[in-house]
Design a protein around this motif. Structure first.
Motif, PDB file in Angstrom:
ATOM      1  N   ALA A 160      59.999  40.457 107.841  1.00 56.37           N
ATOM      2  CA  ALA A 160      60.071  39.565 109.002  1.00 56.37           C
ATOM      3  C   ALA A 160      59.030  38.450 108.908  1.00 56.37           C
ATOM      4  O   ALA A 160      59.276  37.314 109.328  1.00 56.37           O
ATOM      5  N   ALA A 161      57.865  38.773 108.333  1.00 57.22           N
ATOM      6  CA  ALA A 161      56.775  37.794 108.229  1.00 57.22           C
ATOM      7  C   ALA A 161      56.999  36.795 107.100  1.00 57.22           C
ATOM      8  O   ALA A 161      56.609  35.627 107.209  1.00 57.22           O
ATOM      9  N   TYR A 162      57.627  37.260 106.005  1.00 55.79           N
ATOM     10  CA  TYR A 162      57.819  36.396 104.824  1.00 55.79           C
ATOM     11  C   TYR A 162      59.275  36.448 104.357  1.00 55.79           C
ATOM     12  O   TYR A 162      59.574  36.873 103.240  1.00 55.79           O
ATOM     13  N   HIS A 177      60.179  51.347  94.314  1.00 52.94           N
ATOM     14  CA  HIS A 177      59.122  50.989  95.263  1.00 52.94           C
ATOM     15  C   HIS A 177      59.416  49.585  95.799  1.00 52.94           C
ATOM     16  O   HIS A 177      59.440  48.624  95.016  1.00 52.94           O
ATOM     17  N   PRO A 178      59.632  49.434  97.098  1.00 53.36           N
ATOM     18  CA  PRO A 178      60.063  48.148  97.648  1.00 53.36           C
ATOM     19  C   PRO A 178      59.120  46.976  97.390  1.00 53.36           C
ATOM     20  O   PRO A 178      59.575  45.846  97.246  1.00 53.36           O
ATOM     21  N   LEU A 179      57.819  47.235  97.317  1.00 49.97           N
ATOM     22  CA  LEU A 179      56.869  46.133  97.147  1.00 49.97           C
ATOM     23  C   LEU A 179      56.469  45.904  95.689  1.00 49.97           C
ATOM     24  O   LEU A 179      55.619  45.052  95.412  1.00 49.97           O
ATOM     25  N   GLU A 180      57.079  46.650  94.778  1.00 47.66           N
ATOM     26  CA  GLU A 180      56.761  46.457  93.356  1.00 47.66           C
ATOM     27  C   GLU A 180      57.069  45.017  92.957  1.00 47.66           C
ATOM     28  O   GLU A 180      58.159  44.499  93.210  1.00 47.66           O
ATOM     29  N   GLY A 181      56.081  44.359  92.340  1.00 47.08           N
ATOM     30  CA  GLY A 181      56.270  42.986  91.892  1.00 47.08           C
ATOM     31  C   GLY A 181      55.936  41.936  92.927  1.00 47.08           C
ATOM     32  O   GLY A 181      55.918  40.740  92.626  1.00 47.08           O
ATOM     33  N   TYR A 182      55.658  42.371  94.162  1.00 52.72           N
ATOM     34  CA  TYR A 182      55.421  41.419  95.253  1.00 52.72           C
ATOM     35  C   TYR A 182      53.937  41.307  95.633  1.00 52.72           C
ATOM     36  O   TYR A 182      53.598  40.597  96.571  1.00 52.72           O
ATOM     37  N   MET A 199      45.184  44.544 103.393  1.00 55.92           N
ATOM     38  CA  MET A 199      44.996  44.111 102.008  1.00 55.92           C
ATOM     39  C   MET A 199      46.347  43.813 101.345  1.00 55.92           C
ATOM     40  O   MET A 199      46.518  42.793 100.674  1.00 55.92           O
ATOM     41  N   ILE A 200      47.303  44.702 101.561  1.00 53.94           N
ATOM     42  CA  ILE A 200      48.637  44.526 100.969  1.00 53.94           C
ATOM     43  C   ILE A 200      49.315  43.284 101.548  1.00 53.94           C
ATOM     44  O   ILE A 200      49.943  42.506 100.825  1.00 53.94           O
ATOM     45  N   THR A 201      49.169  43.090 102.854  1.00 54.61           N
ATOM     46  CA  THR A 201      49.751  41.919 103.508  1.00 54.61           C
ATOM     47  C   THR A 201      49.216  40.635 102.884  1.00 54.61           C
ATOM     48  O   THR A 201      49.974  39.681 102.644  1.00 54.61           O
ATOM     49  N   GLN A 202      47.925  40.603 102.603  1.00 55.50           N
ATOM     50  CA  GLN A 202      47.325  39.419 102.009  1.00 55.50           C
ATOM     51  C   GLN A 202      47.887  39.154 100.609  1.00 55.50           C
ATOM     52  O   GLN A 202      48.108  38.005 100.216  1.00 55.50           O
ATOM     53  N   MET A 203      48.165  40.227  99.860  1.00 47.96           N
ATOM     54  CA  MET A 203      48.718  40.074  98.511  1.00 47.96           C
ATOM     55  C   MET A 203      50.160  39.582  98.551  1.00 47.96           C
ATOM     56  O   MET A 203      50.578  38.779  97.717  1.00 47.96           O
ATOM     57  N   VAL A 204      50.922  40.070  99.527  1.00 47.20           N
ATOM     58  CA  VAL A 204      52.303  39.584  99.694  1.00 47.20           C
ATOM     59  C   VAL A 204      52.285  38.116 100.118  1.00 47.20           C
ATOM     60  O   VAL A 204      53.083  37.298  99.629  1.00 47.20           O
ATOM     61  N   LYS A 205      51.363  37.779 100.997  1.00 46.90           N
ATOM     62  CA  LYS A 205      51.213  36.382 101.435  1.00 46.90           C
ATOM     63  C   LYS A 205      50.903  35.487 100.238  1.00 46.90           C
ATOM     64  O   LYS A 205      51.423  34.362 100.128  1.00 46.90           O
ATOM     65  N   ALA A 206      50.045  35.975  99.317  1.00 48.27           N
ATOM     66  CA  ALA A 206      49.699  35.197  98.126  1.00 48.27           C
ATOM     67  C   ALA A 206      50.928  34.971  97.248  1.00 48.27           C
ATOM     68  O   ALA A 206      51.109  33.887  96.677  1.00 48.27           O
ATOM     69  N   THR A 209      53.028  32.321  98.915  1.00 50.93           N
ATOM     70  CA  THR A 209      52.431  30.991  98.735  1.00 50.93           C
ATOM     71  C   THR A 209      52.625  30.477  97.314  1.00 50.93           C
ATOM     72  O   THR A 209      52.997  29.312  97.110  1.00 50.93           O
ATOM     73  N   ASN A 210      52.406  31.351  96.340  1.00 51.97           N
ATOM     74  CA  ASN A 210      52.402  30.903  94.949  1.00 51.97           C
ATOM     75  C   ASN A 210      53.785  30.684  94.341  1.00 51.97           C
ATOM     76  O   ASN A 210      53.914  29.948  93.365  1.00 51.97           O
ATOM     77  N   ILE A 211      54.798  31.340  94.908  1.00 53.70           N
ATOM     78  CA  ILE A 211      56.129  31.113  94.329  1.00 53.70           C
ATOM     79  C   ILE A 211      56.904  30.037  95.089  1.00 53.70           C
ATOM     80  O   ILE A 211      58.039  29.720  94.727  1.00 53.70           O
ATOM     81  N   ALA A 212      56.263  29.449  96.095  1.00 51.39           N
ATOM     82  CA  ALA A 212      56.919  28.378  96.852  1.00 51.39           C
ATOM     83  C   ALA A 212      57.318  27.224  95.928  1.00 51.39           C
ATOM     84  O   ALA A 212      58.360  26.591  96.115  1.00 51.39           O
ATOM     85  N   GLN A 213      56.497  26.980  94.912  1.00 49.13           N
ATOM     86  CA  GLN A 213      56.763  25.892  93.971  1.00 49.13           C
ATOM     87  C   GLN A 213      58.060  26.104  93.185  1.00 49.13           C
ATOM     88  O   GLN A 213      58.659  25.155  92.674  1.00 49.13           O
ATOM     89  N   PHE A 214      58.482  27.388  93.070  1.00 54.73           N
ATOM     90  CA  PHE A 214      59.683  27.695  92.298  1.00 54.73           C
ATOM     91  C   PHE A 214      60.956  27.709  93.148  1.00 54.73           C
ATOM     92  O   PHE A 214      62.059  27.811  92.613  1.00 54.73           O
ATOM     93  N   LYS A 215      60.809  27.630  94.461  1.00 54.86           N
ATOM     94  CA  LYS A 215      61.963  27.773  95.353  1.00 54.86           C
ATOM     95  C   LYS A 215      63.064  26.729  95.097  1.00 54.86           C
ATOM     96  O   LYS A 215      64.249  27.090  95.076  1.00 54.86           O
ATOM     97  N   PRO A 216      62.714  25.440  94.898  1.00 55.60           N
ATOM     98  CA  PRO A 216      63.788  24.462  94.641  1.00 55.60           C
ATOM     99  C   PRO A 216      64.608  24.796  93.394  1.00 55.60           C
ATOM    100  O   PRO A 216      65.846  24.683  93.415  1.00 55.60           O
TER     101      PRO A 216
END
Length: 355
Positions: A160-162, A177-182, A199-206, A209-216
């Protein structure tokens, strides 16, 4: 009259003197009590994080908040009075049974119990990340961290957050594992009171943020984030320092196009839940949707996190006719080939003969 007045003055002075003495004695005993242990009988261990650059008063506040000392103010004055200037930052295992003198001695030693930063390398699985988290935050337990990582209610909160990064694809029944790779590979700093969820939330947020450049480009190629991170993770786990990841990427895409199984060993080890230097023939028989020797196409989800270079390779593979590659684990050299015959020949020359 003069005698009476003189007696009165003497009495007042004496009273003031007695009050001052009482205040001095009382003040001494009060300060002394504040320098003693909060609870001399306590067996509790508390991990206290002293950030770099903290002032003495800030250190005192942190220690008082963690109930390691009685008074931040007394601690601050005492440290300055004793001219203790070598208090070091870091994470310490302290106890309410320690006196202020003992606490100061520990902070001067600088023998920290955990690293000051949480470093998550590229190619790490959730299991390995959990180990790093526990080493960084010793109050955590690995089994609890892993439970949080697999908690579906928590994962749904993250979806819901991301929503642009995490989708319901991670909750598919065959995803291990649902968060594997995220959980993005990076260096993090967390407050000592932040729990595993934070801590996990911050890593998912990262990751978000970092794959936003690949979205297009993902939109252009009609590739989901889940597929993208899955392919990236395979490239990350197979790549060595000496290899062009875009060539490895081309092999995977070429094999998918030819309807050939990917046959990548890291997926087998992930299915087994083991870290091994070599995959045995019997390992290839493991019955799992992650076994890319038995199943064609990509596994159900990522098998690790992945760095930017592998992500780039997943979206822009080199144009080749290669269908095979093998790595010499001793040299790190990777050999590519177009046919099975050529592949076996390279294996005989560079791998078998060097065992």
């Amino acid at each position: 009259m003069k005698k009476s007045k003189s007696k009165m003055i003497t009495l007042i002075i004496s009273s003031i003197a007695l009050i001052l003495v009482a205040l001095t004695v009382g003040g001494y005993f009060y300060v002394d009590s504040q320098l003693q242990a909060v609870n001399a009988k306590s067996n509790e261990s508390i991990i206290v994080d002293i950030p770099k650059g903290s002032k003495v008063s800030e250190i005192g506040d942190i220690l008082e908040e963690n109930q390691v000392i009685n008074s931040s103010m007394i601690f601050t004055y005492y440290v300055k009075y004793k001219n203790e200037v070598n208090l070091k930052a870091g994470k310490y295992k302290l106890s309410p049974s320690m006196s202020v003198e003992q606490v100061i001695a520990e902070l001067k030693k600088g023998q920290v119990v955990a690293p000051s930063k949480l470093v998550i390398p590229e190619g790490y699985s959730l299991d390995q990340i959990a180990d790093r988290m526990v080493a960084y935050q010793p109050t955590l337990k690995k089994e609890d961290v892993l439970k949080v990582m697999d908690d579906k209610a928590f994962v749904k909160e993250l979806i819901a957050a991301y929503p642009d990064t995490l989708t319901n694809a991670v909750l598919a029944p065959n995803v291990k594992h649902p968060l594997e790779g995220y959980l993005y590979p990076a260096t993090y700093e967390f407050d000592s009171k932040q729990d595993a969820k934070a801590m996990i939330t911050q890593m998912v947020k990262a990751t978000d943020t970092n794959i936003a450049q690949f979205k297009p480009e993902l939109t252009k190629q009609k590739m989901s984030v889940h597929t993208f991170l899955t392919m990236s993770s395979l490239i990350e786990k197979e790549a060595t320092a000496n290899v062009d990841r875009k060539k490895i990427s081309s092999v995977f895409y070429n094999r998918i196009k030819e309807k050939m199984p990917l046959q990548t060993d890291p997926t087998v080890l992930y299915a087994l839940g083991k870290h091994k230097s070599r995959t045995l023939y019997k390992d290839l028989e493991v019955n799992s949707p992650y076994n890319t020797y038995k199943n064609k196409g990509l596994p159900p989800g990522p098998i690790s996190n992945s760095g930017q270079t592998s992500m780039e390779a997943a979206l822009a593979p080199e144009k080749t006719d290669y269908l095979y590659f093998l790595a010499n684990t001793k040299t790190g050299q990777v050999y590519f080939s177009k046919t099975l015959e050529e592949h076996n020949k390279l294996k005989q020359e560079h791998i078998t003969n060097n065992d």
